[in-house]
Design a protein around this motif. Sequence first.
Motif, PDB file in Angstrom:
ATOM      1  N   ARG A  44       1.160  -1.039   0.040  1.00 13.86           N
ATOM      2  CA  ARG A  44      -0.106  -0.309   0.536  1.00 13.86           C
ATOM      3  C   ARG A  44       1.032   1.202   0.006  1.00 13.86           C
ATOM      4  N   ARG A  45       1.882   1.661   0.922  1.00 13.24           N
ATOM      5  CA  ARG A  45       2.214   2.506   1.010  1.00 13.24           C
ATOM      6  C   ARG A  45       4.416   2.051   1.766  1.00 13.24           C
ATOM      7  N   CYS A  46       4.728   2.931   0.748  1.00 11.52           N
ATOM      8  CA  CYS A  46       6.265   2.588   0.568  1.00 11.52           C
ATOM      9  C   CYS A  46       6.865   3.988   0.985  1.00 11.52           C
ATOM     10  N   ALA A  47       8.236   3.450   2.286  1.00 11.92           N
ATOM     11  CA  ALA A  47       8.601   4.934   2.672  1.00 11.92           C
ATOM     12  C   ALA A  47      10.378   4.538   2.220  1.00 11.92           C
ATOM     13  N   SER A  48      10.864   5.320   1.831  1.00 14.89           N
ATOM     14  CA  SER A  48      12.162   5.145   1.441  1.00 14.89           C
ATOM     15  C   SER A  48      13.415   5.979   2.729  1.00 14.89           C
ATOM     16  N   VAL A  49      13.905   5.849   3.407  1.00 11.99           N
ATOM     17  CA  VAL A  49      14.835   6.250   4.360  1.00 11.99           C
ATOM     18  C   VAL A  49      16.358   6.547   3.577  1.00 11.99           C
ATOM     19  N   GLY A  50      16.699   7.374   3.061  1.00 13.74           N
ATOM     20  CA  GLY A  50      18.180   7.793   3.369  1.00 13.74           C
ATOM     21  C   GLY A  50      18.691   6.926   1.318  1.00 13.74           C
ATOM     22  N   GLY A  51      19.537   7.325   1.623  1.00 18.80           N
ATOM     23  CA  GLY A  51      20.889   6.984  -0.182  1.00 18.80           C
ATOM     24  C   GLY A  51      19.501   7.701  -1.304  1.00 18.80           C
ATOM     25  N   PRO A  52      19.837   6.746  -2.106  1.00 16.27           N
ATOM     26  CA  PRO A  52      19.536   7.384  -3.136  1.00 16.27           C
ATOM     27  C   PRO A  52      18.034   7.457  -3.627  1.00 16.27           C
ATOM     28  N   ASP A  53      17.460   8.456  -3.933  1.00 21.68           N
ATOM     29  CA  ASP A  53      15.769   8.437  -4.061  1.00 21.68           C
ATOM     30  C   ASP A  53      15.555   7.594  -5.273  1.00 21.68           C
ATOM     31  N   TRP A  54      14.553   6.889  -5.262  1.00 16.86           N
ATOM     32  CA  TRP A  54      14.080   6.206  -6.335  1.00 16.86           C
ATOM     33  C   TRP A  54      12.875   6.050  -6.808  1.00 16.86           C
ATOM     34  N   SER A  55      12.495   7.040  -6.322  1.00 15.19           N
ATOM     35  CA  SER A  55      10.786   7.332  -5.782  1.00 15.19           C
ATOM     36  C   SER A  55      10.388   7.439  -7.570  1.00 15.19           C
TER      37      SER A  55
END
Length: 132
Positions: A85-96
């Motif tokens: 449903r939801r995905c948060a990425s923290v740090g690193g490269p922004d692949w969004s």
Amino acid sequence: MSYLEAVPAIRRIDTDRGDLFAVDIVGKVNPADAENLFGLLEAAYALHPQIDVLVRLTDFEDTQWAEISPGTFEQGRDAALRHVRRCASVGGPDWSGYLRGELPEATELRHFPADREAEAWEWLGASPRATT
């Protein structure tokens, strides 16, 4: 050092929500790590048909995508399309930007810089559990 001797790059983060799958990705991700990640996600999907995901990238180096079996990658992607449903990425490269083209519109996706990790947890309505 072989894949079997390396310290796993993907480590589960225990949380206060059963339907939140959280991992810390540290260093370089090899094919064995990717297989492990997809297996952990399959187990999460079996317990909860819909999940939220938090991926924390710590000292992220690289992922050896070309060495991961195309079938494994496709299965992992197809399962994520059905269950996340939801995905948060923290740090690193922004692949969004890339992932938005791969995920259905109903999937919410946000990237948070490492210094705003608390905001990612708040957005998902969860907290990591302290390890002892």
